[in-house]
Each structure stands twice: as C-alpha cells, then as structure tokens.
Motif scaffolding. Structure first.
Motif, short mmCIF file in Angstrom:
data_model
loop_
_atom_site.label_atom_id
_atom_site.label_comp_id
_atom_site.label_asym_id
_atom_site.label_seq_id
_atom_site.Cartn_x
_atom_site.Cartn_y
_atom_site.Cartn_z
N GLN A 139 -7.13 -3.40 -2.45
CA GLN A 139 -7.93 -4.45 -1.82
C GLN A 139 -8.90 -5.07 -2.82
O GLN A 139 -9.12 -6.29 -2.82
N SER A 140 -9.46 -4.26 -3.68
CA SER A 140 -10.38 -4.76 -4.69
C SER A 140 -9.65 -5.65 -5.69
O SER A 140 -10.16 -6.72 -6.09
N ASP A 141 -8.46 -5.23 -6.09
CA ASP A 141 -7.67 -6.04 -7.01
C ASP A 141 -7.28 -7.38 -6.39
O ASP A 141 -7.28 -8.42 -7.05
N ARG A 184 -2.84 3.42 -6.66
CA ARG A 184 -3.17 2.00 -6.77
C ARG A 184 -3.21 1.31 -5.41
O ARG A 184 -3.28 0.08 -5.34
N ASP A 232 0.83 -1.21 0.00
CA ASP A 232 0.00 0.00 0.00
C ASP A 232 0.86 1.26 0.00
O ASP A 232 0.59 2.22 -0.73
N SER A 258 -8.26 1.09 -1.10
CA SER A 258 -9.40 0.26 -1.49
C SER A 258 -9.22 -0.35 -2.87
O SER A 258 -9.71 -1.45 -3.15
N ARG A 259 -8.52 0.37 -3.75
CA ARG A 259 -8.31 -0.18 -5.09
C ARG A 259 -7.43 -1.43 -5.03
O ARG A 259 -7.71 -2.42 -5.71
N ALA A 277 -8.97 -8.93 -4.03
CA ALA A 277 -10.19 -9.74 -3.88
C ALA A 277 -10.61 -10.37 -5.20
O ALA A 277 -11.23 -11.45 -5.20
N ALA A 278 -10.26 -9.76 -6.32
CA ALA A 278 -10.64 -10.31 -7.62
C ALA A 278 -9.95 -11.65 -7.87
O ALA A 278 -10.46 -12.48 -8.64
#
Length: 447
Positions: free
Chosen positions: A393-395, A387, A379, A390-391, A397-398
């Motif tokens: 974390q979203s990446d 990047r 981070d 939250s972005r 999680a994908a």
C-alpha cells in the motif's frame, strides 16, 4: 453437429467405422481382467461400451482409437488456431499399449488414458446423459413466438414443461400440467441460472433461443470442452492461477484449493484472449501503459483528431516513438499489472472501469485480462516475500512505477470452459462467444 455426424464420431471411437490405424497383435488373447479394464475405459470417457460379444481384436482396436482421443493425440490445437497454444505432449499410443500388454499392466494403462480431473469426469457423465437424450430423438422445439410467465396456462406451458423435463429440470406430477405454477417457475429459473441467463423464471426470447438449441449441438459443445481438458497437464500444480475466458472468471489455488476467486474481463470477439500456459513473473505497481500500435492507430489517434486535448487530458505522452499513458487514476492498466511470459503479448491488469465487472457478458478487452480484485491478488502473490500488506500500500501511494519480481513465479493457465456440469450429469451451456466450441466440434467430427 448433425445427428449422422454425431453417430459417425461415436462409431469411429468405438472402432466400428473409419480407417484402421493399428491392428491388434496376431493371436491376441485378452484375460478377463484385461477385457474388463478395456471395456471400463469407455465409461470413464462418457461412452457406451462395445457389445459384450465384441472379439478381443476388435476390442483392442477400439480402445487404441479411444486412447488416441483421450490422450489428446487426435489433433494439434495450434494447427487449427494459433491462439490455442496448449496441447498434450506427443505419445506413441500403439507402442504404449503393446508394451503395457507385454508387461502385464494393460488394465492399469487402460484405466489411465482419460484425464482424472473431476471436471472432466463430470463432462463424461454429461456426455452419456445427453447422448441418451439424443438416442431418444432429442427434445421438442418450442414455438418460435412462445412467451410465458407465471400464471399463464395452455398447451405452451405443457410444451415448456416437457422441454425442461428432457434435461431433468421440470417438477414431477404437477396437479395442473398446463399451468405455469410456482414450481415450474423455479425449475425454469434454475435452468436459466445454469445456462448463464437472467434467472427471472420467465420464458422470453433469449431463454427460448437457448431452449431450442438441438441436443446434437449440446453434445458437440460437451465434446469440445472435453477435448480442451485433454490438452491440460494430467497433474496440475497445487499452487496456480487459472483464468477461464469462457466463464470470464479467475481463481488462485493454494494446495489445490481456491483461496481467491474473482471476475475477469477477457478479450472481445474481435480480440480473443488465447489459450495458453505460462508463469506470472512480476507484479508492477503504478504501471504505465505502452499503447499497442494497432490500438493507437485505430482508436486513440482518430479520437485525438476529433478532440485535440484528448491525449494530454488522459495522460498520454509520446516516448520512444510510441504512445504511452502515464500511471494515474485514468490509466487503462489501473494501479497493478501482472507480468508474464507470453508469445501473444497479453497480461493481467487492473482497470479504472469497475462497472463492467457487474455485466453478465464481460468479453470486452483487446485480449489482455482485466482483474476484478487486483489488489487482493497482488497482496496474495507478494505477501510470501514480504512485499504485500502495508508495504504494498505504501509503494502504491508513492505513485512511482515499481516492478516487483516474484521470487516464486506463479504457474498460470489461461483456459476456456463453456460447459458447466452438475453432479447428476445435467449441464449448463454458456455462450460460445468466440465460436471456438463449434469450430472444435467440427474438427473432432472430421477425425
């Protein structure tokens, strides 16, 4: 290092023994300011100065030899061990010194030959302190079968007190020198903590072994750590990542200050993590693990022969003629990998084995560096380019593998420090896990 070898090294540095590499200029006459600066160079290096009546030519030659050492010109690290891939740039010491004298800036030149990093200067103070202990005959060895705990009394307690006093750790003027009282327990616990031991305040086998290491060996280890500092750039980047394989820790710096410190699992004894300089160039989210052939051959395939379902159960597939472990909760690389340019093929990464970070001895990997807090580090590296957070974390999680190139590549230094210093010159000595201190001290003694 034997006492006579230690004295030989000191004598060589002072110009009192060994072959003359360079002669002072004919008819040399030094100003009082130049002499003062040349003499002062020894103190900054943690050495006693030459005698006050040392002639100008002898002083010049002694400083020229000192400068070769302090400027990192005395040996080439990679010629001793190919894993030591960090070195000071080559310099023509004699020519520099002659030019500085001719231009009237010899004093400034002499003041710049030693690294000015606070850690190096602290090691220099420790060298002076431990050399003084050696000059007084060192410290007494404790009985091999001595075991002590608070409440004990007798001659063994007095011997322990004298041993701690040699390094400045024992409390002064106790009412009962022969009694293992609370202040002595505190002193022993402090010594243990400084030396990377369990600070239980009890004299057991591990603590006894460390206490009985001769002062000459301690001096050799101080010398080895000072030499590794001489390989470092004189001006480190204010923003950088450092991995210290000796202490098994890492730190991210911003504007010269640590903003994130973390534990590391470096290479095991049979797979040491190299010393080198590089740059992190990408963060890989949900990385696959391309298994090195040696690990596949020596570890995974024999395990699969005993347990036919092992590879499939742990997400291994064959791709491109080699084993690869797919991203997922069992991946040896965890959720994040940090790519870097390295001739050794090592990198930083996450790991599913979190318990190992709580171990005092963490040299366990195949050479790569497992990071205790990889998501925090990722981070911090990705946030400046939008990047992180939250972005990221979203990446993650994908679940898909995503390589994010760093717009600003992070300077990386993988170093190896095994001596920690206190402001008063006391030092703590971590285990020489790779045996590199002993090896380097031996090379330095051969100069």
């Amino acid at each position: 290092m034997k006492p006579n070898r230690l004295l030989a090294v000191v004598a060589l540095v002072l110009g009192l023994a060994g072959p003359v590499r360079a002669a002072a200029p004919e008819g040399l006459v030094l100003t009082a300011g130049d002499r003062s600066a040349l003499v002062g160079a020894f103190g900054r290096a943690g050495l006693a100065p030459p005698a006050a009546d040392t002639g100008d030519a002898a002083l010049w030659n002694a400083v020229e030899r000192l400068a070769r050492v302090e400027l990192g010109q005395s040996l080439r690290p990679s010629e001793i061990d190919p894993l030591w891939d960090l070195a000071a740039p080559s310099r023509r010491v004699e020519a520099e010194m002659l030019q500085a004298h001719a231009q009237g800036r010899l004093a400034a030149w002499a003041g710049s030959i030693s690294p000015d990093a606070p850690a190096y200067l602290a090691l220099a103070r420790a060298r002076l302190r431990y050399a003084a202990i050696a000059a007084e005959g060192g410290w007494p060895a404790l009985s091999a079968n001595l075991r002590l705990r608070p409440g004990d009394s007798g001659e063994g307690v007095e011997a322990l007190r004298r041993r701690l006093a040699a390094e400045g750790d024992a409390p002064q003027d106790p009412p009962r020198p022969d009694r293992f009282d609370a202040p002595l327990r505190k002193a022993l616990a402090g010594w243990q903590a400084r030396n990377g031991l369990d600070d239980d305040g009890v004299l057991g086998p591990a603590t006894l072994r460390r206490l009985n290491v001769p002062v000459q060996d301690r001096l050799g280890r101080i010398e080895a750590n000072m030499e590794r500092w001489r390989w470092m750039p004189r001006a480190l980047p204010a923003d950088r990542l450092e991995i210290d394989t000796g202490g098994a820790v890492g730190a991210l710096y911003r504007d010269g200050r640590v903003v994130h410190a973390f534990r590391v699992i470096p290479g095991a004894v049979k797979d040491p993590t190299p010393i080198f300089q590089s740059r992190l160039n990408a963060v890989v989210l949900n990385p696959p693990w391309n298994v090195p052939d040696r690990i596949a051959r020596e570890e995974l395939l024999p395990r699969a022969a005993r347990d036919p379902d092992y590879l499939a159960r742990n997400g291994f597939i064959q791709t491109g003629g080699r084993l690869q472990q797919k991203p997922g909760p069992k991946s040896a690389l965890g959720r994040v990998k940090f790519d870097l340019v390295s001739p050794f093929g090592v990198y930083l990464h996450d790991t599913p084995g979190r318990d190992a970070f709580q171990r005092a001895e963490r040299h366990l990997s195949h050479g790569c560096m497992r990071v205790e807090s990889p998501l925090v580090l990722a981070d911090l590296l990705l946030a400046p380019q939008g990047r992180g957070g939250s972005r990221m974390q979203s990446d993650l999680a994908a679940g898909a593998t995503l390589r994010v190139a760093l717009v600003r590549q992070e300077p990386l230094f993988v170093v190896h420090w095994t001596v920690k210093t206190e402001p008063d010159g006391r030092a703590g000595f971590l285990d020489d896990v790779y045996g590199w201190d002993a090896r380097l001290a031996t090379e330095l003694a051969r100069m």
